[in-house]
Every structure is written in C-alpha cells, then in structure tokens.
Scaffold this motif. Structure first.
Motif, PDB file in Angstrom:
ATOM      1  N   GLY A   1      60.304 -22.347 -19.256  1.00  0.00           N
ATOM      2  CA  GLY A   1      60.564 -21.637 -20.708  1.00  0.00           C
ATOM      3  C   GLY A   1      61.341 -22.632 -21.613  1.00  0.00           C
ATOM      4  O   GLY A   1      62.247 -22.983 -21.165  1.00  0.00           O
TER       5      GLY A   1
ATOM      6  N   ASP B   1      53.069 -17.870 -23.508  1.00  0.00           N
ATOM      7  CA  ASP B   1      54.171 -17.223 -23.161  1.00  0.00           C
ATOM      8  C   ASP B   1      55.500 -18.198 -22.689  1.00  0.00           C
ATOM      9  O   ASP B   1      56.725 -17.790 -22.513  1.00  0.00           O
ATOM     10  N   ALA B   2      55.231 -19.416 -22.502  1.00  0.00           N
ATOM     11  CA  ALA B   2      56.434 -20.466 -22.183  1.00  0.00           C
ATOM     12  C   ALA B   2      56.986 -20.728 -22.868  1.00  0.00           C
ATOM     13  O   ALA B   2      58.063 -21.278 -22.971  1.00  0.00           O
TER      14      ALA B   2
ATOM     15  N   THR C   1      59.397 -19.564 -25.599  1.00  0.00           N
ATOM     16  CA  THR C   1      60.281 -18.169 -25.636  1.00  0.00           C
ATOM     17  C   THR C   1      60.735 -17.900 -27.089  1.00  0.00           C
ATOM     18  O   THR C   1      61.372 -16.747 -27.198  1.00  0.00           O
TER      19      THR C   1
ATOM     20  N   SER D   1      65.991 -22.888 -18.184  1.00  0.00           N
ATOM     21  CA  SER D   1      65.286 -22.961 -19.476  1.00  0.00           C
ATOM     22  C   SER D   1      65.682 -23.892 -20.457  1.00  0.00           C
ATOM     23  O   SER D   1      66.820 -24.708 -20.225  1.00  0.00           O
TER      24      SER D   1
END
Length: 429
Positions: A187, A215-216, A218, A356
């Motif tokens: 993320g 989708d990684a 964010t 993240s």
C-alpha cells in the motif's frame, strides 16, 4: 503529455507553478481547519530553511521571477468546482469532512503578504500572520522554489536534450514501479508535493502509479491531482501542530503536555484512519513513555525520522506493552523512502502490523545523475513555523540533524522531554 515540449515552449500563463489553492497537501487543509477551530488568534511566522546550503538558490533563481510566481499565488481563489469537491467529496469514508464555517472562510481567502530578501546566495522568505492563514503558504512556497530551480537548470537545454532527459526520468520511475509490483500486499501513496520537480512531473508520476500499481496505489497527498485523477486524497497531520502548541506553553509543565493537547483536539475532530500518531517531534520514545492511555486506541503511527526499523519496533513494542495487537495497527513510513528501502521495510514488518508508505521526493524529483554536474538532484528545503505569538518554535526529531530552534530552547526541550543521546543520520531530503 509531452512534458519536454511543454518545458521547451514554456509560457508563464500556460504553466504557472501553482495553479490552484488546492495544489497543496491534504494534511495542510485538515490541520488548517483544526487551527481555524482551536487557535484562530495565534500569530505565527513561517520561514524558508535551506538545509542544503551548497545549493545557492539566490544565484540560480531570478528574484523578479520568484516574486512574480509568489504574487500569482496571492491572486488565486478557490474555484466553484474545487469548493464543491471539498464540500461534497468523501474523504477517509466521511462526507462533509470540512465544516461550513471553514469552507466559507476558505472560499474568500487571499494568502497574506510575504517578505522576500536576498541574503548572500540564499533567499530569506517569511510569512507572518494568523496561523490558519500563513500556514497555507508552506507547500506552494516550497513547490515554487523547487520548480524554479529545476527551470533554471533546464533553461539552456535544447528540445532533443529535454526529450532524452524526460525519457530517462520516466524510465527510472517506471523501473521503480515494476519493482514495487512484485511486493504482495503493498500500500503506497504519493507524498511528493513539497519537493517535486514540477507540477506536471508530479501529475505524470501519479498517473504512472495509477496505471502501474492499480489498487496498491492508495492515493496522493496533492488535493488538485486527487481531484483531477479521481483518486484518494491522503494525509493526516504534521509536526507543525505540536511545534506551535508547545511554543505557546507558559511553563515546563504545560510544555510537557502540549504534544498531547494537540492530539486531544484532533481526537475530538477525527476518527478511524485519521487518528495516526506522529510521535517524533520531541523524541518518539519519551512521547510514547508518557502518552495517555486513550492514545493507545488510535489507528496507527507514522515513522518520519531516525532509523525506520527502530521506529517501527518501538511502535510495536509500545502497543504490545499497552495490551494492543500490533497486527491491527497501521505503521506508515514516510522519511526519505526509495524502492529498496520500501521493499526491505515491507518484508520486515508485513504481518506484524498493517504497513503502508508515503513516497515523497524520490518519486517526484529523482533526476539524480541525469544532467552534468547533477544540478537536478533533490535537496533538503523546508518551510517551518519558527515562532508563535513571538516565542520560538522547536523541533527535536529522532534525528538531531533535523533539529531546529534556538540552542537554549533546544536544550530546554531536551530536558523537559527527557531526550538522551540520539543517532545522527544523513538527511537525504
């Protein structure tokens, strides 16, 4: 977009460096609303600080051009579309993140006057006034100086030189993205507004991350890019809040409580993923040792100075000692990151916490080695609150190379916050 051609055929009115009041980081607007609510009468001075004194900004950048860009920023107002986005969009799962009274004020805002003076090879640039007004100068002021420095280096390059330069820089970013693709469960967000190469380049980098990581990726800290590219606006709070609250303290006892008073105000305003602790303003270990019990329930912690592995281990140990499961907590790494560091930290802490990354300067301004003399290499430029109601601010950090403030006050803060020996680390950006 052909960035090289835009640079070569540069026209000021087509590409002003700052083109919107929301060409800023999301955390600035969140903090601004908090200050607007809690400290509306506090007078604060912000000042430019070039930590990389080897970069002679006043020799590279024409003062008249700098003034023209700063004056342009003062002419900007929030547009109807930007206001609608801020008022109506969902941020961190919450609608109406920004209150009506704050938005009414923001919609009428003109940034206050600035003071600019050349001092040798550097510029003295300061902003004085009500905290919630002058704080919004920080991000655009840094972006202007960084981009004017880039333009100065690129000014004598020809069309094909520029095309090759940007082709190489794009290849470098894409190769980094390809490495990041291999990290399961990644993320990562763009945190690169303050020290970007240019607006157009940050926008390109964000689009590359959207396409390359899916989708990684964010989101981005930059509100204008988040709005235009329809991605999440990312950000919580920064060192500025505890620095100013602490400067307002009337005694050592009030000073010791100030960093927690900041988060108490924040706790009243936000929940969920906006409850992220930034513990290192006056030393992470001391902050956590004296933290009130209600802070343990916050969602996570951002590691922004010192050795990131040690910082994460400290966070995990603190949660465990306070009876919390670190696997349910979020750790955000955000200091001087590049691909190898991101991969190493993810491998070490994934599964032990929700990990993240906020990837900044080495995403949006990594032109190292791409021009003779390395004149486009990123450097450490900051714009900090240096006084509040006439009292100096102090930052200690987990890395003494990032400390700022008068020596006598630094000594006092170290005593009050019980800061012992610290490990010096090179400040990359």
């Amino acid at each position: 977009m052909d960035i090289a051609t835009r640079v070569y055929n540069h026209k000021w009115k087509i590409d002003p460096i700052i083109r919107s009041l929301i060409d800023t980081d999301f955390y600035k607007l969140l903090m601004c609303q908090s200050v607007f609510r809690n400290k509306p009468d506090t007078q604060v001075t912000f000042s430019l600080i070039n930590r990389s004194t080897s970069v002679p900004l006043a020799r590279l950048i024409d003062e008249g051009e700098l003034r023209e860009q700063l004056d342009h920023i003062r002419s900007l107002r929030l547009s109807r579309g930007e206001s609608t986005w801020l008022r109506g969009n969902t941020f961190y799962g919450k609608r109406q993140m920004f209150r009506s009274d704050f938005m009414e004020w923001f919609e009428e805002l003109q940034l206050p006057a600035y003071h600019l003076e050349r001092k040798g090879d550097q510029f003295e640039l300061t902003f004085e006034g009500k905290w919630h007004e002058v704080m919004l100068w920080e991000i655009p002021a840094l972006a202007v100086l960084m981009e004017l420095r880039s333009r100065a280096i690129l000014n004598d390059m020809r069309r094909f030189e520029l095309q090759i330069l940007y082709a190489r820089a794009m290849t470098r970013v894409w190769e980094k993205i390809e490495k990041l693709r291999k990290i399961d469960g990644l993320g990562i967000a763009d945190f690169g507004t303050r020290r970007r190469h240019s607006f157009l380049w940050q926008d390109w980098c964000a689009q590359a991350m959207i396409e390359g990581l899916g989708d990684a990726f964010t989101g981005t800290s930059n509100c204008l890019i988040a709005m235009r590219r329809e991605v999440e606006a990312i950000g919580t709070n920064a060192h500025e809040l505890p620095m100013v609250y602490s400067a307002l303290a009337e005694s050592d006892e009030q000073l010791a409580r100030a960093p927690y008073d900041v988060l108490s105000d924040w706790h009243d305003e936000h929940d969920g993923n906006l409850r992220i602790i930034l513990p290192d303003t006056y030393g992470t270990q001391g902050f956590l040792d004296n933290a009130p019990d209600w802070l343990v329930g916050w969602t996570g912690m951002r590691i922004d100075s010192g050795d990131p592995s040690k910082g994460a281990e400290t966070a995990i140990r603190w949660w465990q000692e306070r009876g919390e499961d670190p696997r349910q907590k979020r750790i955000i790494f955000s200091d001087g990151l590049d691909v190898d560091t991101i991969a190493d930290l993810h491998a070490k802490f994934s599964g032990r916490a929700k990990v993240s990354f906020g990837w900044g300067t080495l995403l949006t301004n990594d032109f190292r080695g791409l021009v003779p003399g390395d004149g486009l290499a990123p450097f450490s430029l900051v714009c900090k609150a240096v006084s509040a109601n006439g009292r100096p601010t102090v930052k200690l950090s987990d890395n003494p190379e990032k400390a700022m403030g008068p020596e006598s006050e630094i000594a006092r803060y170290k005593r009050v916050f019980e800061v012992g020996a610290q490990e010096r680390m090179e400040v990359i950006v």
